[in-house]
Scaffold this motif. Structure first.
Motif, PDB file in Angstrom:
ATOM      1  N   GLY A  53      -4.002   7.722   6.249  1.00 36.07           N
ATOM      2  CA  GLY A  53      -3.036   8.753   6.520  1.00 36.07           C
ATOM      3  C   GLY A  53      -1.493   8.346   6.137  1.00 36.07           C
ATOM      4  N   THR A  54      -1.239   7.669   5.215  1.00 32.16           N
ATOM      5  CA  THR A  54       0.156   7.287   5.039  1.00 32.16           C
ATOM      6  C   THR A  54       0.766   8.549   4.229  1.00 32.16           C
ATOM      7  OG1 THR A  54      -0.492   5.044   4.315  1.00 32.16           O
ATOM      8  CG2 THR A  54       1.579   5.641   3.681  1.00 32.16           C
ATOM      9  N   SER A  55       2.249   8.819   4.998  1.00 32.45           N
ATOM     10  CA  SER A  55       2.842   9.877   4.458  1.00 32.45           C
ATOM     11  C   SER A  55       3.654   9.533   3.293  1.00 32.45           C
ATOM     12  CB  SER A  55       3.985  10.214   5.544  1.00 32.45           C
ATOM     13  OG  SER A  55       4.724   9.188   5.499  1.00 32.45           O
ATOM     14  N   GLN A  56       4.041  10.575   2.513  1.00 30.01           N
ATOM     15  CA  GLN A  56       4.571  10.337   1.278  1.00 30.01           C
ATOM     16  C   GLN A  56       6.101   9.634   1.653  1.00 30.01           C
ATOM     17  OE1 GLN A  56       5.784  14.181  -0.456  1.00 30.01           O
ATOM     18  NE2 GLN A  56       6.804  13.091  -2.425  1.00 30.01           N
ATOM     19  N   PHE A  57       6.716   9.943   2.751  1.00 33.70           N
ATOM     20  CA  PHE A  57       7.866   9.289   3.023  1.00 33.70           C
ATOM     21  C   PHE A  57       7.775   7.475   3.009  1.00 33.70           C
ATOM     22  CE2 PHE A  57      10.393   7.168   6.551  1.00 33.70           C
ATOM     23  CZ  PHE A  57      11.504   7.412   5.984  1.00 33.70           C
ATOM     24  N   MET A  58       6.628   7.197   3.718  1.00 36.34           N
ATOM     25  CA  MET A  58       6.287   5.757   3.805  1.00 36.34           C
ATOM     26  C   MET A  58       6.016   5.240   2.219  1.00 36.34           C
ATOM     27  SD  MET A  58       6.431   4.900   6.798  1.00 36.34           S
ATOM     28  CE  MET A  58       5.890   3.033   6.580  1.00 36.34           C
TER      29      MET A  58
ATOM     30  N   ILE B 135      10.913  -9.530  -0.588  1.00 35.43           N
ATOM     31  CA  ILE B 135       9.570  -8.914  -0.998  1.00 35.43           C
ATOM     32  C   ILE B 135       9.849  -8.043  -2.088  1.00 35.43           C
ATOM     33  CG2 ILE B 135       7.661  -7.342  -0.141  1.00 35.43           C
ATOM     34  CD1 ILE B 135       8.345  -8.452   2.864  1.00 35.43           C
ATOM     35  N   GLY B 136       9.047  -8.280  -3.038  1.00 42.39           N
ATOM     36  CA  GLY B 136       9.102  -7.300  -4.459  1.00 42.39           C
ATOM     37  C   GLY B 136       7.864  -6.259  -4.430  1.00 42.39           C
ATOM     38  N   PHE B 137       7.665  -6.068  -5.651  1.00 46.05           N
ATOM     39  CA  PHE B 137       6.555  -5.075  -5.651  1.00 46.05           C
ATOM     40  C   PHE B 137       5.401  -5.454  -5.459  1.00 46.05           C
ATOM     41  CE2 PHE B 137       9.325  -3.088  -9.351  1.00 46.05           C
ATOM     42  CZ  PHE B 137       9.716  -2.036  -8.641  1.00 46.05           C
ATOM     43  N   GLU B 138       5.057  -6.827  -4.796  1.00 40.88           N
ATOM     44  CA  GLU B 138       3.976  -7.204  -4.236  1.00 40.88           C
ATOM     45  C   GLU B 138       3.662  -6.614  -3.093  1.00 40.88           C
ATOM     46  OE1 GLU B 138       7.049 -10.086  -2.973  1.00 40.88           O
ATOM     47  OE2 GLU B 138       6.253  -9.276  -4.827  1.00 40.88           O
ATOM     48  N   ILE B 139       4.525  -5.700  -2.425  1.00 38.40           N
ATOM     49  CA  ILE B 139       4.253  -5.085  -1.388  1.00 38.40           C
ATOM     50  C   ILE B 139       3.225  -3.835  -1.613  1.00 38.40           C
ATOM     51  CG2 ILE B 139       6.568  -3.453  -1.486  1.00 38.40           C
ATOM     52  CD1 ILE B 139       6.565  -3.718   1.373  1.00 38.40           C
ATOM     53  N   LEU B 140       3.279  -3.324  -2.917  1.00 42.07           N
ATOM     54  CA  LEU B 140       2.494  -2.335  -3.229  1.00 42.07           C
ATOM     55  C   LEU B 140       1.329  -2.725  -3.432  1.00 42.07           C
ATOM     56  CD1 LEU B 140       4.884  -0.629  -6.026  1.00 42.07           C
ATOM     57  CD2 LEU B 140       4.434  -0.086  -3.527  1.00 42.07           C
ATOM     58  N   ASP B 141       0.838  -3.870  -3.546  1.00 45.49           N
ATOM     59  CA  ASP B 141      -0.814  -4.581  -3.581  1.00 45.49           C
ATOM     60  C   ASP B 141      -1.306  -4.451  -2.235  1.00 45.49           C
ATOM     61  OD1 ASP B 141       0.084  -4.826  -6.138  1.00 45.49           O
ATOM     62  OD2 ASP B 141       0.592  -7.344  -5.767  1.00 45.49           O
ATOM     63  N   LYS B 142      -0.765  -4.293  -1.176  1.00 48.15           N
ATOM     64  CA  LYS B 142      -1.076  -4.268   0.001  1.00 48.15           C
ATOM     65  C   LYS B 142      -1.803  -2.838   0.345  1.00 48.15           C
ATOM     66  CE  LYS B 142       2.030  -7.380   2.117  1.00 48.15           C
ATOM     67  NZ  LYS B 142       2.956  -7.521   3.237  1.00 48.15           N
ATOM     68  N   GLU B 143      -3.187  -3.091   1.027  1.00 43.23           N
ATOM     69  CA  GLU B 143      -3.870  -1.758   1.183  1.00 43.23           C
ATOM     70  C   GLU B 143      -3.125  -0.916   2.119  1.00 43.23           C
ATOM     71  OE1 GLU B 143      -7.643  -2.501   2.583  1.00 43.23           O
ATOM     72  OE2 GLU B 143      -8.173  -3.632   0.582  1.00 43.23           O
ATOM     73  N   GLN B 144      -2.950   0.417   1.894  1.00 46.25           N
ATOM     74  CA  GLN B 144      -2.457   1.313   2.640  1.00 46.25           C
ATOM     75  C   GLN B 144      -3.467   2.131   3.683  1.00 46.25           C
ATOM     76  OE1 GLN B 144       0.328   3.946   0.432  1.00 46.25           O
ATOM     77  NE2 GLN B 144       1.070   2.203  -0.627  1.00 46.25           N
ATOM     78  N   GLY B 145      -2.858   2.789   4.673  1.00 43.78           N
ATOM     79  CA  GLY B 145      -3.750   3.469   5.461  1.00 43.78           C
ATOM     80  C   GLY B 145      -4.278   4.733   4.666  1.00 43.78           C
TER      81      GLY B 145
ATOM     82  N   TYR C 150       8.174   1.816  -1.876  1.00 40.94           N
ATOM     83  CA  TYR C 150       8.510   1.738  -3.345  1.00 40.94           C
ATOM     84  C   TYR C 150      10.188   1.077  -3.315  1.00 40.94           C
ATOM     85  CZ  TYR C 150      10.122   2.893  -8.029  1.00 40.94           C
ATOM     86  OH  TYR C 150      10.767   2.635  -9.215  1.00 40.94           O
ATOM     87  N   ARG C 151      10.739   1.821  -2.531  1.00 37.38           N
ATOM     88  CA  ARG C 151      12.126   1.454  -2.499  1.00 37.38           C
ATOM     89  C   ARG C 151      12.431  -0.001  -2.079  1.00 37.38           C
ATOM     90  NH1 ARG C 151      14.000   4.321   1.438  1.00 37.38           N
ATOM     91  NH2 ARG C 151      14.547   2.586   2.894  1.00 37.38           N
TER      92      ARG C 151
END
Length: 594
Positions: free
Chosen positions: A138-143, A126-136, A148-149
């Motif tokens: 209340g997503t924390s900075q750690f998540m 899974i590459g950078f397409e994981i960033l295209d998914k919508e985030q909740g 990104y990593r």
């Protein structure tokens, strides 16, 4: 004798009612006379033979399947099968390896259909397409940092997997959280696991390339903090750290490339003249890979050079008399020293003339200035100083030299030329003769110019004429016909036909003949007894002095009144036409005598 023959020769068997039984009925009658065990064995054997025949036919007609994909891992199997089914392309999945097989003639069409449908194999990363998914919300900075990593690890794994010999890769990044304190700052690190194809390995240069790729993709990541491991657990990054061996390999490759280039030059210049396989050339290059830097300073005492010159010329003249406070000795110049001068005619010494007073001659007359016509005055005292400074330097030269690595020290070229072949135009005979010294000298000059011969460097070029061996040619084996794909298709068809023929004529036919001939032998025996036994009463069909033998063709034996020779000739013809029947007669005689 004729009566004996007539009594013992078996006649043609005929049914009592005069009509032969049907083949099917006789087969069934003979089958019914067998025991139950033999009937079951016969039916099972016939069924197995038919099944084997059908299996061989299907095997010979089975098409040649080729692998479309070595594995369906990382692919949507349902989409692949739906695409092939929509295109009416038959396929099979090999159960052991999971390879997708299609017919050889449908291989190209299947690839085009799958490419048009957008079915491509993926490595599962899974590459950078994981960033295209919508985030909740209340997503924390750690998540966010973890996502990104994870995307960066997937992109690096995809890039490494695209290299040759690499089947798959996984990348693990350890990126510490940044700190505002310098003493708490930690550097990131990375681990790379590469899965290589069977029987392949990575060269040290490729391992270094992977390390540089990962190091330049992560900020502040040092090359020393990257570890590369293969699927067998071998540490590959340790081999890449051996820079000395890596450099030695590069130097060796550079030497071989230069020698190959020079050999190709010799080949290009000699091939049009001598032809193929008429010469052999080898080049050996001595290359210096030492990095040398030198600085030299030289002085030439024979060529002095004026660097600088300083000259001072100072002159001061007082136009007025002594000035200052009267009585101050410092303001009064010392009086000039005078020596008494005496002349023969002068009675007394002349008085000293003060500066600024008119000059008088010895007679006491004023001396006039011829230019102005005014009396000349005695000069005032003056100060004069002259100073000169010259700086000289010798001729000096400073040179800084840095020799480039890979400098050619010496070149050695060896060329061996085969004897020249001459063909006699009259009779077509071929003769071999050595090259002359002048021709070899011309070949030598051509080779020297081709490789850049330099005598001051110590290069050497040798061109020698020697006859080549007749067995020098390398025999290139042709591809055998039995390794061609079409050959095995034909073999399968031929083997299938041969097996069917052997099955029919070697198994089925003997079994059926055995069953059919068993009953027929009984009928023949019974019929012969009836016919031979009642042959004496057949007055309406045959004469009293003749005997008829039944069979495929009726044979009429001569009567005893025709003589011995006629009977002997008839017996000989009977033996020649049907020896089996005669042998049966002899057998019956022997059995009757016993």
């Amino acid at each position: 004798m004729a009566e004996a023959v007539a009594d013992n020769v078996p006649a043609k068997a005929t049914p009592i009612d005069g009509k032969p039984p049907l083949f099917g009925l006789s087969f069934l009658e003979n089958l019914s006379e067998m025991t139950m065990l033999r009937q079951v064995g016969l039916l099972v054997g016939l069924a197995a033979s038919v099944a084997i025949g059908f299996a061989v036919v299907l095997w010979s007609q089975q098409p040649d399947y080729r692998p479309l994909y070595g594995s369906l891992a990382g692919m949507d199997a349902k989409q692949v099968m739906d695409t092939l089914a929509a295109a009416d392309i038959p396929y099979n999945v090999e159960p052991n390896s999971g390879a997708l097989l299609v017919k050889a003639e449908d291989l190209s069409r299947a690839r085009m259909k799958l490419a048009a449908a957008g079915v491509t194999p993926s490595d599962g990363n899974i590459g950078f397409e994981i960033l295209d998914k919508e985030q909740g919300l209340g997503t924390s900075q750690f998540m966010e940092a973890t996502r990104y990593r994870r995307g960066l690890e997937g992109e690096l794994a995809r890039t490494i997997s695209s290299l040759n010999n690499v089947k798959g890769a996984r990348v693990h990044l350890a990126i510490p959280k940044s700190s505002v304190f310098v003493r708490d700052e930690r550097k990131p690190s990375a681990s790379v696991l590469v899965e290589l194809y069977s029987g392949r390995s990575l060269e040290p240069g490729q391992v270094i390339a992977i390390i540089n790729l990962v190091a330049t993709s992560v900020p502040e990541l040092s090359k020393s903090q990257i570890t590369v491991v293969d699927q067998k657990g071998t540490l590959l990054s340790d081999q890449a750290e051996n820079s000395e061996m890596t450099m030695a390999g590069k130097q060796f490759d550079y030497s071989r490339r230069m020698e190959s280039m020079l050999t190709q030059r010799v080949h290009n210049i000699l091939q049009p003249v001598l032809g193929n396989d008429r010469y052999k050339a080898e080049v050996s290059a001595d290359i210096d890979f030492n990095a040398v830097e030198s600085t030299a300073e030289q002085f030439n005492p024979d060529q002095p050079a004026l660097r600088s010159e300083q000259s001072v010329n100072e002159q001061r003249t007082a136009s007025n008399g002594p000035q200052g406070v009267p009585g101050a000795l410092s303001n009064q110049p010392p009086s000039p020293a005078s020596a008494p001068q005496t002349t023969a005619n002068a009675a007394a010494p002349a008085a000293m003339v003060q500066p600024g007073q008119p000059l008088v001659d010895a007679n006491g007359q004023q001396i006039m200035d011829p230019a102005t016509g005014q009396p000349m005055l005695a000069p005032y005292p003056a100060d004069k100083r002259q100073q000169s400074t010259k700086n000289f330097e010798l001729d000096r030269s400073i040179s800084h030299t840095k020799q480039q690595q890979g400098r050619l020290n010496r070149l050695s070229v060896s060329v061996v030329v085969d004897d020249q072949v001459k063909v006699n135009a009259a009779n077509g005979e071929t003769t071999r003769a050595p090259w002359t010294a002048d021709e070899l000298a011309r070949f030598t000059r051509l080779v020297q110019d081709a490789v850049g011969f330099d005598a001051s460097r110590g290069d050497s070029v040798s061109v020698i004429n020697m006859p080549f061996s007749a067995e020098r040619g390398e025999v290139i084996a042709d591809i055998p016909f039995y390794s061609q794909p079409w050959f095995w298709d034909i073999v399968k068809q031929v083997l299938g036909v041969l097996f069917i023929l052997v099955l029919v004529f070697g198994v089925l036919r003997p079994v059926l003949n055995n069953i059919t001939n068993g009953g027929r032998s009984k009928e023949l025996a019974l019929g012969s007894d009836v016919e031979l036994g009642g042959m004496g009463g057949l007055d309406g069909e045959l004469a009293n002095d003749r005997v008829s033998l039944g069979g495929p063709q009726s044979i009429l034996l001569p009567s005893p009144s025709e003589g011995y020779d006629a009977q002997l000739n008839a017996i000989k013809s009977l033996v020649a036409e049907d020896p089996g029947r005669v042998a049966q007669v002899v057998k019956e005689w022997i059995n009757a005598d016993e």
